[in-house]
Design a protein around this motif. Structure first.
Motif, mmCIF file in Angstrom:
data_model
loop_
_atom_site.group_PDB
_atom_site.id
_atom_site.type_symbol
_atom_site.label_atom_id
_atom_site.label_comp_id
_atom_site.label_asym_id
_atom_site.label_seq_id
_atom_site.Cartn_x
_atom_site.Cartn_y
_atom_site.Cartn_z
ATOM 1 N N ALA A 99 9.411 -2.423 -3.748
ATOM 2 C CA ALA A 99 8.299 -2.069 -2.857
ATOM 3 C C ALA A 99 7.683 -3.320 -2.249
ATOM 4 C CB ALA A 99 7.246 -1.278 -3.634
ATOM 5 N N TRP A 100 7.545 -4.369 -3.049
ATOM 6 C CA TRP A 100 6.997 -5.628 -2.536
ATOM 7 C C TRP A 100 7.922 -6.223 -1.469
ATOM 8 C CZ3 TRP A 100 3.760 -5.918 -7.143
ATOM 9 C CH2 TRP A 100 2.515 -6.510 -6.912
ATOM 10 N N LEU A 101 9.220 -6.236 -1.761
ATOM 11 C CA LEU A 101 10.166 -6.818 -0.812
ATOM 12 C C LEU A 101 10.189 -6.034 0.502
ATOM 13 C CD1 LEU A 101 13.163 -7.724 -3.158
ATOM 14 C CD2 LEU A 101 11.343 -9.218 -2.310
ATOM 15 N N ARG A 102 10.131 -4.710 0.438
ATOM 16 C CA ARG A 102 10.083 -3.897 1.662
ATOM 17 C C ARG A 102 8.825 -4.186 2.461
ATOM 18 N NH1 ARG A 102 12.026 0.219 -1.717
ATOM 19 N NH2 ARG A 102 9.895 1.011 -1.984
ATOM 20 N N ASP A 103 7.702 -4.316 1.742
ATOM 21 C CA ASP A 103 6.427 -4.557 2.410
ATOM 22 C C ASP A 103 6.457 -5.873 3.192
ATOM 23 O OD1 ASP A 103 3.581 -3.872 2.823
ATOM 24 O OD2 ASP A 103 3.208 -5.655 1.611
ATOM 25 N N PHE A 104 6.959 -6.925 2.579
ATOM 26 C CA PHE A 104 7.060 -8.205 3.279
ATOM 27 C C PHE A 104 8.071 -8.144 4.421
ATOM 28 C CE2 PHE A 104 5.465 -10.206 -0.815
ATOM 29 C CZ PHE A 104 4.226 -10.535 -0.284
ATOM 30 N N ARG A 118 0.846 -1.192 0.000
ATOM 31 C CA ARG A 118 0.000 0.000 0.000
ATOM 32 C C ARG A 118 0.881 1.241 0.000
ATOM 33 N NH1 ARG A 118 -3.860 -2.348 -2.252
ATOM 34 N NH2 ARG A 118 -4.403 -4.296 -1.236
ATOM 35 N N VAL A 119 1.590 1.438 -1.123
ATOM 36 C CA VAL A 119 2.511 2.578 -1.243
ATOM 37 C C VAL A 119 2.314 3.225 -2.604
ATOM 38 C CG1 VAL A 119 4.239 1.590 0.319
ATOM 39 C CG2 VAL A 119 4.372 1.092 -2.138
ATOM 40 N N ASP A 120 2.745 4.474 -2.717
ATOM 41 C CA ASP A 120 2.655 5.183 -3.992
ATOM 42 C C ASP A 120 3.513 4.477 -5.044
ATOM 43 O OD1 ASP A 120 1.034 7.071 -2.851
ATOM 44 O OD2 ASP A 120 2.670 8.491 -2.419
ATOM 45 N N GLY A 121 3.021 4.460 -6.274
ATOM 46 C CA GLY A 121 3.776 3.872 -7.370
ATOM 47 C C GLY A 121 3.453 2.422 -7.646
ATOM 48 N N VAL A 122 2.703 1.762 -6.732
ATOM 49 C CA VAL A 122 2.294 0.373 -6.956
ATOM 50 C C VAL A 122 0.801 0.374 -7.259
ATOM 51 C CG1 VAL A 122 2.100 -1.933 -5.983
ATOM 52 C CG2 VAL A 122 4.087 -0.529 -5.439
ATOM 53 N N PRO A 123 0.408 0.061 -8.501
ATOM 54 C CA PRO A 123 -1.008 0.120 -8.853
ATOM 55 C C PRO A 123 -1.825 -0.934 -8.118
ATOM 56 C CG PRO A 123 0.258 -0.891 -10.620
ATOM 57 C CD PRO A 123 1.247 -0.383 -9.625
ATOM 58 N N THR A 124 -3.057 -0.598 -7.832
ATOM 59 C CA THR A 124 -3.976 -1.560 -7.227
ATOM 60 C C THR A 124 -5.021 -1.921 -8.273
ATOM 61 O OG1 THR A 124 -5.287 0.262 -6.321
ATOM 62 C CG2 THR A 124 -3.630 -0.723 -4.885
#
Length: 500
Positions: free
Chosen positions: A337-342, A235-241
């Protein structure tokens, strides 16, 4: 993206035209052959392109237009669809014309099972457009939707709920055994395309917009099916949902919330079938994570973990799913971004599986069964799920004494394997293996091998174990204590059947 247009004034005539053009499951398979068909199923269109080039038959024309996303001549398309020419397809919103050529505005494919023939419209895939998917993309027939359809039990029900319907694949299957179908989604575009598919296939669904159970507040169903937007997205800017896969919650919150609310929307004895991802933190076991979702819900649950991925594999999969692959602009930023989130949640791996839930009736106790099965399983799995629900319900109700008093028979698909060192008198490994269903395999000792060999319905479980204990000169209570958990599992998964 353009808003779906009305399907036209006579969808039944369009169905008849598609059948006449042999744009059916069998017709497409015959035209493409096994190699190109299998490649297209993997979203590789070149083999199908090569097969249909220069073939101006109606089915080849429609494959190129609707399944491959390639332009076809307007005159060729007019000849392919007798009674539904290009002008009517344009009016229905299915194609657009560019000069003398027509292009599909939507993916349209035949779909079905052993007993039904349907057609499913959805948005054009990234393979067809050559561009990343827009966030309001409505997904068509895919691996997740066909998995859920295969695993859903097909009991006759009065009311069924398709939660997160997308283009309506699950609702199509429900039309065969549900009197009334309510289908929900957060995406209005998805609901419009689902309405389109309902009309095209002569179905009538109650379509409602909203998040999770909000559109059906206060209502209960005998069957709930859901391919929810379970993808874990940062849930960060730059990652589309993407509407079709992202539920707007952190981590695996979508499915956790769904399960917490399920008991308020199932009839007693009602069943829910859904797909899910779950995060497994470092030092944790997936069974503890998912098992915790059902605490204090009053629900019986059968969870089968089918696959796991580490955070990097998961990030690569879902970045590519949206059309952004290694080397593309923005890929590394999204990957990171995915790796940071996990990492922030100390996630070690992500599991994928199928969850079957039942709300017990007042006199039945809830049960929890979590198992990992990563290999091939029977297809369809629905009959196995139905039988497994009944077996688990019986086991919960009967208890240990009921199981000891039961007369069990060995299922017809069960075999025994014995392995040993060359020249050895006795086997060192005995395996009881299931041919269908989940294809479970149990490594057993001599006592359990003897027990399964006498399961012909004559003796009760207790009588058989006492006789085997006497033959092996072991204490009967010790044998019962060791054997009952294995027997319980074999009954639950259908290797042993309860007589009557």
């Amino acid at each position: 993206m353009p808003h779906p247009a009305p399907l036209g004034d006579d969808p039944a005539a369009l169905r008849r035209t598609l059948i006449a053009a042999h744009f059916t499951l069998d017709g497409v398979a015959d035209c493409l052959g096994p190699l190109a068909s299998a490649a297209l199923h993997r979203e590789q269109r070149l083999p199908a392109d090569l097969v249909t080039r220069g073939d101006d038959s109606p089915v080849a024309t429609l494959i190129r237009l609707f399944a491959l996303g390639l332009p076809v001549g307007v005159r060729q398309l007019d000849r392919a669809l007798a009674g539904w020419d290009t002008a009517r397809l344009v009016a229905a919103g299915l194609v657009r014309v560019e000069g003398s050529r027509a292009r599909a505005a939507y993916d349209l494919r035949p779909y079905g099972d052993d007993d039904h023939q349907w057609w499913v419209a959805s948005d054009l895939s990234e393979v067809m457009t050559g561009e990343p998917l827009p966030v309001d993309h409505v997904l068509g027939i895919g691996g997740a939707s066909t998995t859920l359809a295969s695993w859903t039990p097909r009991r006759k029900v009065q009311r069924a709920l398709d939660l997160g319907t997308g283009c309506g694949v699950q609702s199509l299957h429900l039309t065969a055994h549900a009197d009334r179908i309510v289908a929900t989604d957060t995406s209005q575009r998805a609901l419009d395309i689902a309405a389109w598919n309902a009309r095209l296939n002569g179905a009538d669904w109650d379509l409602r917009r909203g998040d999770l159970f909000k559109p059906v507040a206060g209502e209960r169903f005998e069957l709930v099916v859901s391919n929810p937007p379970f993808v874990i997205t940062p849930r960060v800017d730059g990652v589309p949902t993407y509407e079709y896969r992202d539920g707007g919650r952190v981590g695996d919150g979508v499915v956790r919330t769904l399960i917490r609310e399920l008991s308020r929307h199932l009839q007693p004895g009602g069943v829910a079938q859904l797909l899910a991802n779950w995060e497994v933190p470092e030092g944790s076991d997936w069974k503890d994570v998912v098992g915790g979702w059902f605490e204090r819900t009053g629900l019986g649950a059968w969870v089968v973990q089918r696959d796991t991925q580490d955070p990097a594999e998961y990030a690569e999969l879902w970045s590519g799913d949206g059309g952004l692959r290694s080397g593309a602009t923005g890929f590394e930023q999204m990957y990171a971004a995915w790796l940071r989130d996990f990492s922030e949640r100390s996630v070690a791996e992500i599991g994928f599986g199928v969850i079957t839930v039942q709300l017990p009736t007042a006199r039945r106790r809830p049960w929890l069964d979590l198992v990992e099965v990563t290999g091939p399983v029977q297809s369809p799995m629905g009959p196995t799920i139905d039988a497994g629900l009944r077996a688990r319900t019986w086991l919960a109700e009967a208890g240990e004494q009921g199981l000891l008093g039961a007369h069990l028979t060995l299922a017809p698909d069960v075999t025994e394997e014995r392995h040993g060192r060359p020249g050895a008198e006795d086997p060192s490994v005995i395996v009881i293996r299931q041919g269908g269903g989940l294809r479970r395999a149990f490594q057993v000792d001599t006592a359990m091998a003897a027990f399964t060999s006498v399961c012909d319905g004559e003796l009760s479980t207790g009588q058989a174990l006492e006789a085997i204990a006497s033959l092996l000169d072991v204490a009967a209570d010790v044998l019962v204590r060791e054997a009952l958990p294995v027997i319980h599992e074999m009954v639950a998964d259908g290797l042993l059947l309860v007589d009557g």
